[in-house]
Design an enzyme around this catalytic site. Structure first.
Site, PDB file in Angstrom:
ATOM      1  N   HIS A  81      35.071 -43.472 -93.436  1.00 51.37           N
ATOM      2  CA  HIS A  81      34.088 -42.400 -93.502  1.00 51.37           C
ATOM      3  C   HIS A  81      34.723 -41.094 -93.976  1.00 51.37           C
ATOM      4  CE1 HIS A  81      31.735 -39.128 -91.383  1.00 51.37           C
ATOM      5  NE2 HIS A  81      30.819 -39.679 -92.150  1.00 51.37           N
ATOM      6  N   GLU A  84      35.125 -41.333 -97.665  1.00 46.75           N
ATOM      7  CA  GLU A  84      33.842 -41.154 -98.348  1.00 46.75           C
ATOM      8  C   GLU A  84      33.558 -39.673 -98.583  1.00 46.75           C
ATOM      9  OE1 GLU A  84      29.652 -40.194 -97.062  1.00 46.75           O
ATOM     10  OE2 GLU A  84      30.237 -42.011 -95.977  1.00 46.75           O
ATOM     11  N   HIS A  85      33.816 -38.843 -97.582  1.00 41.74           N
ATOM     12  CA  HIS A  85      33.633 -37.395 -97.742  1.00 41.74           C
ATOM     13  C   HIS A  85      34.554 -36.837 -98.818  1.00 41.74           C
ATOM     14  CE1 HIS A  85      31.218 -35.789 -94.159  1.00 41.74           C
ATOM     15  NE2 HIS A  85      31.148 -37.117 -94.042  1.00 41.74           N
ATOM     16  N   GLU A 161      30.138 -33.176 -87.494  1.00 40.07           N
ATOM     17  CA  GLU A 161      29.202 -34.304 -87.598  1.00 40.07           C
ATOM     18  C   GLU A 161      29.251 -35.167 -86.337  1.00 40.07           C
ATOM     19  OE1 GLU A 161      28.371 -38.080 -90.642  1.00 40.07           O
ATOM     20  OE2 GLU A 161      29.829 -36.535 -91.173  1.00 40.07           O
TER      21      GLU A 161
END
Length: 455
Positions: A81, A84-85, A161
């Site tokens: 993740h 991905e950012h 997040e």
């Protein structure tokens, strides 16, 4: 493997020790409900699938990588993740602003998401802007630089997040349920990672994950809309030329195996005490993996139990008794495991009654099965939702990629509908007896003590 009756558009290719020295293209289908589907395997092992739909004026383009959070070790939690950012933060050719402004300048949109078993980067643009989308998306996936400063910036974003997720009990309860079933297995961990794993993660660790995992055999590129397959393949090859994904000959990676099956925990109750106005509960059990032939029967069973407003649980818990605003069932499926669960959000004082009614309905279906009328309704819901879900280029692009990555095949629409039609009452009732007759795991987020739901 192509479906029965597939037409070979081209075949062959001189095979070397690692793969073929030229691209191999096949026509997979000419679906009457869609367009022509073609698949090309590049010498590197990277696959390109397209569905040409001339009636559309848009194209959805996605790059799918067969890597997700379950591929991380414990200390790496959140690496997929995090990466991905970071891939949107800049490449050798483009800054983060260049990436976003290029697509937005033509009215397009781009985004990405990480799951437990794959990661997707996608764009949706007008058909005339597809060359731009291919160049930008291939650039960011293949050749991102991962600057130290960007790692620190995105670390802060991801920690926010995670904190935001903790403030959403309706989301948190699903992760708690996964932990109840899978424990410390990677399928039971958070896709985002935790503050304890994300905070110390270094740029070097993420870079290593990137280059080890993002290789051509693990990647599927899919596009759907008003396009020409040969042109898409040519543009992809041009965009990847000279990047780390312009690699030596290799063969595509096989799909993630279904065996051995993941070991699940005995029925477990987990409670997350939290001062919320509403309690969030999930009651469920291990299910079946996504290639299990009974998955069509499971879809029907899910529709009957909690798949819509006419479902048993919705009618009993919300319509007749007004105990919950939201109540539904769902099935989660992975390569080697699965889940079946019921979610309800209700006032804390009504949780016991909601759980009692839910358990009673699950036991009733396990013991008595469903009716012929429910079978017909459940089949209709399955077929209708599938076909209606294919009315935009994004869903069609996703179908191509998931068929290739997750199933190793693209089942034609007519065949899929026939498989649903073939489900019998015995199929559904036998599966219900197997899944729903035993002890259930329970996850609860709300204003309760951890011991509140002890047996």
């Amino acid at each position: 493997m192509a479906p029965p009756g597939a037409v070979r558009h081209a075949a062959g290719g001189t095979r070397s020790a690692g793969g073929t020295t030229r691209a191999v293209t096949r026509t997979l289908s000419d679906d009457p409900l869609g367009g022509t589907v073609r698949r090309t395997v590049l010498p590197s092992g990277l696959r390109v699938l397209t569905e040409a739909i001339p009636a559309m004026r848009s194209v959805s383009f996605g790059i799918w990588v067969a890597v997700g959070s379950r591929d991380e070790t414990g200390p790496q939690g959140g690496a997929a993740h995090f990466l991905e950012h970071l891939l949107f933060k800049g490449t050798q050719k483009r800054s983060a602003l260049d990436i976003s402004s290029a697509i937005e300048a033509v009215g397009g949109e781009t985004n990405a998401f990480t799951t437990k078993e794959y990661t997707c980067y996608y764009a949706r643009v007008l058909d005339e802007d597809l060359p731009l989308a291919i160049d930008v998306m291939c650039d960011l996936v293949a050749d991102s630089v991962l600057y130290d400063a960007d790692v620190e910036t995105e670390r802060g974003v991801i920690l926010e997040e995670i904190a935001m997720h903790d403030d959403e009990p309706g989301d948190e309860v699903h992760d708690l349920f996964a932990r109840a079933v899978y424990g410390d297995h990677p399928l039971g961990r958070l896709i985002s990672g935790t503050e304890e794993t994300v905070t110390p993660m270094t740029r070097r660790q993420i870079q290593s994950f990137y280059r080890r995992r993002y290789t051509p055999p693990q990647i599927v590129i899919a596009a759907a809309g008003n396009l020409d397959h040969a042109a898409v393949v040519k543009l992809v090859r041009q965009a990847l030329r000279g990047t780390p994904l312009d690699a030596d000959p290799a063969v595509p990676a096989p799909r993630r195996p279904a065996a051995p099956a993941v070991r699940t925990r005995p029925a477990t109750t987990l409670v997350e005490p939290k001062e919320t106005e509403q309690a969030h509960v999930i009651l469920g059990c291990p299910g079946i993996d996504r290639t299990d032939e009974r998955r069509f029967a499971l879809g029907v069973l899910n529709n009957v139990l909690g798949g819509g407003m006419s479902s048993r649980l919705f009618q009993e818990i919300r319509e007749r008794r007004g105990l919950a605003y939201s109540v539904y069932s769902y099935a989660g499926q992975y390569a080697d495991s699965g889940l079946f669960a019921v979610y309800a959000g209700c006032a804390p004082g009504k949780v016991d009654e909601v759980l009692e009614l839910t358990r009673a309905e699950l036991r009733r279906v396990a013991a008595e099965g469903i009716t012929e009328a429910e079978l017909a309704r459940g089949k209709g819901m399955s077929k209708g939702s599938f076909v209606l879900g294919l009315e935009d280029t994004g869903s069609r692009m996703s179908r191509l990629a998931k068929g290739e990555l997750l199933y190793g095949d693209l089942m034609p629409v007519d065949e899929l509908l026939a498989r649903v039609d073939a489900v019998t009452l015995d199929d559904v009732n036998g599966l219900a007896a197997e899944l729903l007759g035993g002890p259930m795991s329970l996850a609860v987020v709300g204003p309760f003590e951890e011991s509140a739901f002890s047996a």
